[in-house]
Design a protein around this motif. Structure first.
Motif, mmCIF file in Angstrom:
data_model
loop_
_atom_site.group_PDB
_atom_site.id
_atom_site.type_symbol
_atom_site.label_atom_id
_atom_site.label_comp_id
_atom_site.label_asym_id
_atom_site.label_seq_id
_atom_site.Cartn_x
_atom_site.Cartn_y
_atom_site.Cartn_z
ATOM 1 N N LEU A 295 0.859 -1.191 0.000
ATOM 2 C CA LEU A 295 0.000 0.000 0.000
ATOM 3 C C LEU A 295 0.891 1.237 0.000
ATOM 4 O O LEU A 295 1.614 1.498 0.975
ATOM 5 N N ALA A 296 0.868 1.985 -1.105
ATOM 6 C CA ALA A 296 1.611 3.241 -1.203
ATOM 7 C C ALA A 296 0.707 4.387 -0.759
ATOM 8 O O ALA A 296 -0.411 4.540 -1.273
ATOM 9 N N VAL A 297 1.203 5.193 0.194
ATOM 10 C CA VAL A 297 0.412 6.282 0.779
ATOM 11 C C VAL A 297 1.093 7.600 0.438
ATOM 12 O O VAL A 297 2.267 7.805 0.762
ATOM 13 N N SER A 298 0.357 8.486 -0.229
ATOM 14 C CA SER A 298 0.842 9.830 -0.548
ATOM 15 C C SER A 298 -0.046 10.838 0.165
ATOM 16 O O SER A 298 -1.148 11.159 -0.308
ATOM 17 N N PRO A 299 0.384 11.332 1.343
ATOM 18 C CA PRO A 299 -0.453 12.284 2.080
ATOM 19 C C PRO A 299 -0.653 13.568 1.273
ATOM 20 O O PRO A 299 0.135 13.892 0.377
ATOM 21 N N PRO A 300 -1.704 14.329 1.562
ATOM 22 C CA PRO A 300 -1.918 15.612 0.879
ATOM 23 C C PRO A 300 -0.695 16.514 1.033
ATOM 24 O O PRO A 300 -0.041 16.527 2.080
ATOM 25 N N SER A 301 -0.374 17.276 -0.012
ATOM 26 C CA SER A 301 0.842 18.095 -0.011
ATOM 27 C C SER A 301 0.848 19.121 1.109
ATOM 28 O O SER A 301 1.902 19.446 1.663
ATOM 29 N N TYR A 302 -0.331 19.652 1.489
ATOM 30 C CA TYR A 302 -0.359 20.698 2.509
ATOM 31 C C TYR A 302 0.060 20.177 3.874
ATOM 32 O O TYR A 302 0.428 20.955 4.768
ATOM 33 N N LEU A 305 3.782 15.941 4.968
ATOM 34 C CA LEU A 305 4.227 14.584 5.297
ATOM 35 C C LEU A 305 4.796 13.919 4.048
ATOM 36 O O LEU A 305 4.257 14.076 2.946
ATOM 37 N N PRO A 306 5.866 13.129 4.202
ATOM 38 C CA PRO A 306 6.425 12.429 3.050
ATOM 39 C C PRO A 306 5.590 11.213 2.676
ATOM 40 O O PRO A 306 4.860 10.664 3.500
ATOM 41 N N ALA A 307 5.671 10.783 1.429
ATOM 42 C CA ALA A 307 5.027 9.556 0.986
ATOM 43 C C ALA A 307 5.724 8.360 1.624
ATOM 44 O O ALA A 307 6.929 8.399 1.896
ATOM 45 N N TYR A 308 4.958 7.307 1.872
ATOM 46 C CA TYR A 308 5.545 6.106 2.472
ATOM 47 C C TYR A 308 4.775 4.891 1.986
ATOM 48 O O TYR A 308 3.759 5.001 1.292
ATOM 49 N N GLU A 309 5.228 3.703 2.371
ATOM 50 C CA GLU A 309 4.618 2.444 1.927
ATOM 51 C C GLU A 309 4.445 1.524 3.122
ATOM 52 O O GLU A 309 5.289 1.467 4.021
ATOM 53 N N THR A 310 3.303 0.811 3.140
ATOM 54 C CA THR A 310 3.033 -0.173 4.191
ATOM 55 C C THR A 310 2.641 -1.492 3.543
ATOM 56 O O THR A 310 2.446 -1.562 2.324
ATOM 57 N N LYS A 311 2.491 -2.544 4.360
ATOM 58 C CA LYS A 311 2.369 -3.900 3.810
ATOM 59 C C LYS A 311 0.973 -4.226 3.297
ATOM 60 O O LYS A 311 0.832 -4.975 2.332
ATOM 61 N N ASN A 312 -0.095 -3.730 3.944
ATOM 62 C CA ASN A 312 -1.447 -4.084 3.501
ATOM 63 C C ASN A 312 -2.410 -2.946 3.777
ATOM 64 O O ASN A 312 -2.023 -1.897 4.316
ATOM 65 N N LEU A 313 -3.653 -3.187 3.424
ATOM 66 C CA LEU A 313 -4.676 -2.137 3.509
ATOM 67 C C LEU A 313 -5.143 -1.882 4.931
ATOM 68 O O LEU A 313 -5.746 -0.849 5.207
ATOM 69 N N SER A 314 -4.879 -2.818 5.831
ATOM 70 C CA SER A 314 -5.277 -2.626 7.235
ATOM 71 C C SER A 314 -4.284 -1.683 7.897
ATOM 72 O O SER A 314 -3.357 -2.108 8.609
ATOM 73 N N SER A 315 -4.447 -0.396 7.650
ATOM 74 C CA SER A 315 -3.498 0.613 8.117
ATOM 75 C C SER A 315 -4.249 1.869 8.525
ATOM 76 O O SER A 315 -5.446 2.008 8.263
ATOM 77 N N ALA A 316 -3.505 2.776 9.164
ATOM 78 C CA ALA A 316 -4.035 4.105 9.501
ATOM 79 C C ALA A 316 -3.294 5.126 8.647
ATOM 80 O O ALA A 316 -2.057 5.184 8.674
ATOM 81 N N LEU A 323 -4.097 6.670 -2.113
ATOM 82 C CA LEU A 323 -3.709 5.299 -1.811
ATOM 83 C C LEU A 323 -3.567 4.515 -3.108
ATOM 84 O O LEU A 323 -4.434 4.598 -3.992
ATOM 85 N N THR A 324 -2.522 3.739 -3.207
ATOM 86 C CA THR A 324 -2.316 2.831 -4.333
ATOM 87 C C THR A 324 -2.035 1.453 -3.746
ATOM 88 O O THR A 324 -0.990 1.230 -3.122
ATOM 89 N N TRP A 325 -3.014 0.549 -3.918
ATOM 90 C CA TRP A 325 -2.928 -0.787 -3.321
ATOM 91 C C TRP A 325 -2.675 -1.797 -4.429
ATOM 92 O O TRP A 325 -3.482 -1.936 -5.354
ATOM 93 N N LEU A 326 -1.563 -2.511 -4.335
ATOM 94 C CA LEU A 326 -1.185 -3.517 -5.316
ATOM 95 C C LEU A 326 -1.261 -4.894 -4.656
ATOM 96 O O LEU A 326 -0.643 -5.122 -3.603
ATOM 97 N N VAL A 327 -2.040 -5.808 -5.277
ATOM 98 C CA VAL A 327 -2.225 -7.159 -4.751
ATOM 99 C C VAL A 327 -1.743 -8.149 -5.804
ATOM 100 O O VAL A 327 -2.234 -8.132 -6.941
ATOM 101 N N GLU A 328 -0.811 -9.018 -5.435
ATOM 102 C CA GLU A 328 -0.321 -10.072 -6.317
ATOM 103 C C GLU A 328 -1.031 -11.373 -5.970
ATOM 104 O O GLU A 328 -1.053 -11.788 -4.808
#
Length: 559
Positions: A295-302, A305-316, A323-328
């Motif tokens: 799960l790639a997270v790009s917070p609003p520019s204002y 916060l920097p963009a970051y990545e987490t392992k799955n959709l169960s996140s805060a 949000l960009t969620w890639l599932v293999e």
């Protein structure tokens, strides 16, 4: 004819009591008939149901029929005929007196007087007077009100329901009920015995580990039990499983967790769902599973916060993030849809020949999300794992006016010094002074620009918290001030937001600035200085008194 009835024929008053008695007998007959029509349809339905379910022999049917008739006669005698009483003038006079107490026992005395047995005693003048008073008192009274037919309404409603239910069953099972009637009269007729199967399942494909139910409908002769024959794919032997009829009359074979493919056929009564040479089949398929997620997270520019990545959709994630969620997947899928709260639905972008799916959206709703997909080979639909997405809400800014206090005296040339403490989770965009002169309806606004950042927040595009001194040269914005004017002042702070319209604001408490002339201000300063000196002298005096008291307590001899 009883003596009471003979007397009634010669006496108009007792004739009225006789009509009242006949009215009561009519009510008893009506209630008894209503009971009979209420009781008989359920009794007939019970007899029909017993014979239909148990297929009773002739002696068994006659035994149940005699038992039902005996029960009907016993209850009919108890509820109907035993309630029919002979005419008793004294009893009906008492009922009339109870319903019309204004008669004052005149009717009872009258009936006792005219009754030949026992013969009433007393002078004829007295007896005649009582008779005359009873006739006069009862002349305007309607005796029929003593017997009320209103209590029949409830019985009639129940009887109507009972007959309606019976007629409904006659329409639904007319042929079978006709056969049942003839069987109870002695004919040995058979009910329809042909078993007809419908809604027969065919070839079925299910996911491995899922629950399976194979159901079919049955009409005609429906046995209590049936059978299903099952064999594993490739096996020659059949395994028999007994089934019990469902409440709806059909049969169901259920497997809580299907692990392998198999073949089957039902045998219900004298009917088969499939032939042994061409049985029904259940094909078990292993569903695709999510092997890897990101799960790639790009917070609003204002937010800064920097963009970051987490392992799955169960996140805060921060609210409004891209949000960009890639599932293999373990095997190819042809389509996928992500479902979420508030009717959220998003079609996924299939990649890598169906081996991966990507979703991209702006995070606006927190809650439960689930991925549904269709596998490519057979087109079966599956439901994936459930995820809980949480959003970190953008909090409102906060601001506090530390100084000055509630009221300040100043000349028009005064430079007003203010100290504020403010904070926001993503940044403070602007400070402004809000003022109102002499109670104006609307406030005026003077922008003070973006607050400066301190050393601890120098890497942030906007400061997020701190304490700031603010200066306002009053004369530059209010050049026509005169002595006696009153300025109400507050400080406004705006948060960093995507645009100015969505930026939320917070406002401090209000302080008042009272404008004085130079002379008035000098007087105020002098008075204030004298007050401070007086307060200082008082403080020194109290300090001295406390010091002497301490010294005195320390020099006292101990006992």
């Amino acid at each position: 004819m009883s003596i009471n009835e003979k007397t009634a024929n010669d006496d108009p008053l007792q004739e009225r009591l006789m009509r009242l008695w006949r009215r009561e007998r009519l009510r008893v007959h009506a209630k008894g008939l209503a009971w009979a029509l209420l009781f008989l349809p359920p009794l007939l339905l019970v007899l029909f149901g017993l014979d239909r379910m148990l297929d009773l022999p002739r002696m068994g049917r006659w035994s149940f029929l005699l038992l039902a008739l005996a029960l009907f006669v016993w209850q009919g005698r108890k509820r109907w005929f035993l309630r029919l009483k002979p005419f008793d003038a004294l009893h009906w006079a008492s009922r009339v007196e109870k319903h019309f107490p204004q008669m004052g026992s005149l009717l009872i005395n009258y009936v006792q007087i005219v009754s030949p047995i026992p013969k009433a005693s007393g002078s004829q003048e007295l007896l005649g007077l009582v008779s005359q008073q009873a006739a006069q008192a009862s002349g305007s009274i309607d005796f029929s009100k003593t017997v009320d037919f209103k209590d029949l309404r409830k019985s009639l409603k129940r009887t109507t329901v009972s007959i309606s239910v019976f007629l409904f069953f006659c329409l639904l099972f007319g042929d079978s009920m006709s056969v049942a009637m003839k069987r109870y009269l002695g004919w040995n007729l058979a009910y329809p015995t042909e078993t007809i199967l419908f809604e027969i399942p065919g070839g079925t494909t299910v996911a491995k580990g899922s629950k399976l139910s194979l159901s079919l409908g049955v009409r005609g002769k429906v046995p209590e039990e049936g059978m299903v024959f099952v064999r594993s794919e490739g096996s020659e032997s059949w395994r028999q499983i007994n089934l019990v009829r469902n409440e709806d009359g059909g049969f169901t074979y259920s497997v809580n967790k299907v692990e392998e493919s198999f073949e089957y056929f039902f045998e219900i009564g004298d009917a088969f769902s499939h032939s042994r040479r061409d049985p029904g089949s259940v094909t078990v398929v292993s569903p695709p599973v999510a092997e890897k997620q990101s799960l790639a997270v790009s917070p609003p520019s204002y937010t800064g916060l920097p963009a970051y990545e987490t392992k799955n959709l169960s996140s805060a994630v921060p609210e409004g993030s891209r949000l960009t969620w890639l599932v293999e997947m373990s095997s190819a899928i042809s389509e996928a849809t992500l479902y979420g709260p508030e009717e959220f639905s998003l079609a996924g972008q299939i990649e890598r020949g169906g081996m991966a799916v990507k979703f991209s959206w702006i995070a606006r709703q927190s809650g439960v999300y689930q991925l549904n997909f269709r596998e490519s080979e057979r087109g079966m639909e599956f439901k994936g794992q459930i995820h809980k997405l949480s959003l970190r809400e953008d909090l409102e800014p906060r601001v506090t006016l530390i100084s000055p206090g509630s009221t300040v005296q100043a000349t028009p040339q005064k430079t007003l010094d203010l100290t504020v403490r403010a904070s926001d989770d993503y940044g403070l965009y602007e400070f402004a002074i809000l003022y109102r002169l002499n109670g104006e309806k609307n406030r005026h606004r003077i922008s003070l620009g973006t607050p400066p950042t301190n050393d601890s927040q120098k890497d942030l595009p906007f400061p997020r918290s701190g304490t700031w001194p603010l200066r306002w040269k009053i004369q530059e914005d209010l050049s026509d001030l005169r002595s006696g004017d009153l300025i109400e002042i507050a400080v406004e702070v705006s948060e960093v937001a995507p645009d100015s319209d969505s930026s939320r604001k917070a406002v401090t408490r209000t302080c008042s600035v009272e404008i004085l002339s130079v002379a008035e201000y000098q007087t105020y300063i002098t008075t204030r200085f004298n007050q401070l000196q007086s307060d200082l002298a008082e403080s020194e005096r109290r300090e001295m008194l406390i010091k002497h008291a301490i010294e005195a307590s320390g020099s006292e001899p101990s006992e």
